[in-house]
Design a protein around this motif. Structure first.
Motif, mmCIF file in Angstrom:
data_model
loop_
_atom_site.group_PDB
_atom_site.id
_atom_site.type_symbol
_atom_site.label_atom_id
_atom_site.label_comp_id
_atom_site.label_asym_id
_atom_site.label_seq_id
_atom_site.Cartn_x
_atom_site.Cartn_y
_atom_site.Cartn_z
ATOM 1 N N SER A 40 0.825 -1.224 0.000
ATOM 2 C CA SER A 40 0.000 0.000 0.000
ATOM 3 C C SER A 40 0.853 1.266 0.000
ATOM 4 N N ASN A 155 -9.641 4.102 -4.167
ATOM 5 C CA ASN A 155 -9.735 2.724 -3.695
ATOM 6 C C ASN A 155 -8.496 1.953 -4.146
ATOM 7 N N ASP A 156 -7.726 1.488 -3.179
ATOM 8 C CA ASP A 156 -6.525 0.714 -3.509
ATOM 9 C C ASP A 156 -6.621 -0.689 -2.919
ATOM 10 N N PHE A 158 -7.714 -3.854 -3.916
ATOM 11 C CA PHE A 158 -8.139 -4.909 -4.845
ATOM 12 C C PHE A 158 -8.509 -6.185 -4.092
ATOM 13 N N ALA A 161 -12.004 -6.335 -3.170
ATOM 14 C CA ALA A 161 -12.912 -5.860 -4.219
ATOM 15 C C ALA A 161 -14.109 -6.774 -4.457
ATOM 16 N N ILE A 179 -8.750 4.448 -8.806
ATOM 17 C CA ILE A 179 -8.075 3.339 -8.132
ATOM 18 C C ILE A 179 -6.639 3.745 -7.827
ATOM 19 N N GLN A 182 -1.689 0.010 -6.345
ATOM 20 C CA GLN A 182 -1.690 -1.429 -6.099
ATOM 21 C C GLN A 182 -2.822 -2.097 -6.875
ATOM 22 N N PHE A 183 -3.994 -1.493 -6.786
ATOM 23 C CA PHE A 183 -5.179 -1.970 -7.508
ATOM 24 C C PHE A 183 -4.850 -2.002 -9.002
ATOM 25 N N GLU A 184 -4.260 -0.928 -9.477
ATOM 26 C CA GLU A 184 -3.931 -0.803 -10.894
ATOM 27 C C GLU A 184 -2.975 -1.921 -11.324
ATOM 28 N N GLU A 186 -2.365 -4.832 -9.856
ATOM 29 C CA GLU A 186 -2.970 -6.159 -9.732
ATOM 30 C C GLU A 186 -3.847 -6.460 -10.968
#
Ligand code: ADP
Ligand code: MG
Length: 411
Positions: A40, A155-156, A158, A161, A179, A182-184, A186
């Motif tokens: 994160s 929102n990070d 994932f 989710a 996003i 990290q989300f991106e 993943e």
């Protein structure tokens, strides 16, 4: 979905939902793993560097599965160490203390609020029994209160989710959203598997979560996402039974006890339809009188088969070495024990040697990666468990749905 490249955050109050849910030693309050916290950091650092006022929100523990509810105080300490910067812990979520702190933040500062699952509307029991729509979630006190103080929602998380909860799904309808990194990453990693159709993609599915494995197998083969599926663990055992092999009463009884035999007809149809793509073990190992014994699958005895055998390892290794990308979820056997760790260890070593792009997902699979000191030898370690499985099974994740729909409503 928008990313951090698409939003201006300078001097803005950014509500950042992350998933810092980690295993905790309840006696000492120490976190026993900090992988998610580490992951994160890049988003938090980017936001504070860009002079946002960052309000971090996470859950820790679950009311149903883990019973490891714990304060985010330890997380604040670890975050501060990793960022080399004070991340203030606020023992409050929506009360006057939290509100006052947020209103008085300066650009470049970050605080972490208390465990958001201390609020009942964030609990899984609440989610499952009330099934609030996203519109209804926007009316909860958490969302009503914090959305008035924040300018932007990021929102990070994932790995969370697949949860349909207000802190994850409601804010995009009220605030401009994006996003995090990290989300991106993943999504990018997983999409690189899903959309690389011209490549030789191999899935290694083992472990004990058979329902998940079946959902994935159905989707990836149906949609031409993958060329070969290598199976092991309880998944492999069940597929062998579906193919008509007798792998012993004890192995069968364990699958029966876990309720997996009920899907046998459906599994038979899948293994028949994709008989060239799905590989099952050609030998299995059991433990007898303190020794590891391997049997070819047409000569199984009435034992409990706890690992794939040496010949299977050779066959799977060849497939892995020839692949362009390999996705792994679930160990090949009970790798926690010495006599049944061979299959997992050998396949994990094969993964570390292949030129293929290797992606590992799942809690126990990550534990195995750490156990064999292969963390730096794999290309990507996913943080998502349930979310990853749902994504790979072709299901729309509630958080992705919210972010996409929210984007349409933004001004
Ligand atoms: P992940 O957490 O990587 O998604 P799972 O939770 O599905 O993986 O499965 C991991 C568990 O499966 C491990 O605890 C392992 O001991 C168990 N397991 C693997 N193979 C067998 C087997 N043949 N019999 C019983 N348990 C097995
Ligand atoms: Mg597991």
């Amino acid at each position: 979905m928008r990313t951090l490249d698409d939003i201006e955050v300078k001097n803005k109050t950014v509500l950042l939902r992350v998933d810092l849910n980690e295993p905790v030693n309840r006696e000492t309050g120490e976190l026993t793993n900090i992988h998610r916290i580490r992951q994160s950091i890049k988003t938090i650092k980017e936001l504070t560097d860009k002079q946002a006022k960052v309000v971090i929100l996470t859950h820790q523990g679950s009311d149903i599965e883990y019973k490891n509810f714990y304060s985010t105080k330890s997380h604040a300490k670890v975050l501060s160490q990793l960022l080399n910067k004070e991340i203030t812990y606020i023992p409050d979520i929506i009360g006057p203390y939290a509100l006052n702190t947020i209103q008085n933040m300066k650009p470049g500062e970050a605080v972490i609020l208390e465990n958001v699952r201390y609020l009942s509307e964030e609990q899984t029991l609440f989610e499952k029994s009330l099934k609030l729509t996203h519109a209804q979630q926007t009316k909860t006190i958490l969302v009503q209160t914090l959305s008035k103080l924040a300018d932007i929602y990021v929102n990070d998380a994932f790995s969370a989710a697949h949860r349909d909860q207000p802190s994850l799904c409601a804010f995009p309808y009220l605030l401009p959203s994006a996003i995090g990194r990290q989300f991106e990453q993943e999504i990018k990693e997983i999409n690189s598997l899903i959309f690389a159709k011209s490549k030789n993609t191999v899935f290694v599915l083992g472990g004990a979560k058979i329902d998940d494995a079946l959902d994935i197998i159905g989707h990836i083969l149906e949609n031409d996402i993958c060329n070969t599926v290598l199976t092991g663990g309880l998944v492999g055992n069940l597929l062998l039974i579906a193919k008509g092999y007798n792998i012993g009463e004890q192995s069968r009884a364990l699958l029966e006890k876990r309720g997996f035999m009920r899907r046998l007809d459906e599994i038979k149809a899948i293994v028949e339809k994709y008989k060239n793509a799905i590989l099952t073990p050609i030998d299995l190992a059991c433990v007898r009188e303190g020794k590891r014994v391997t049997h070819s699958i047409d000569k199984c005895s009435d034992a409990l088969y706890v690992d794939i055998g040496e010949e299977t390892v050779k066959q799977y290794d060849a497939v892995i070495q020839n692949a362009d990308s390999v996705f792994v979820n679930g160990p090949m056997g009970i790798f926690e024990e010495t006599l049944s760790e061979y299959g997992t260890k050998a396949i994990w070593e094969s993964l570390s040697n292949t030129k293929a792009h290797t992606i590992i997902g799942g809690g126990d699979s990550l534990t195995a990666t750490a156990k064999y000191n292969l963390e730096t030898k794999m290309d990507y370690l996913c943080t998502g468990g349930g979310a990853l499985i749902q994504y790979l099974s072709g299901k729309k994740l509630p958080v992705i749905k919210a972010l996409e729909e929210g984007e349409k409503n933004d001004i």
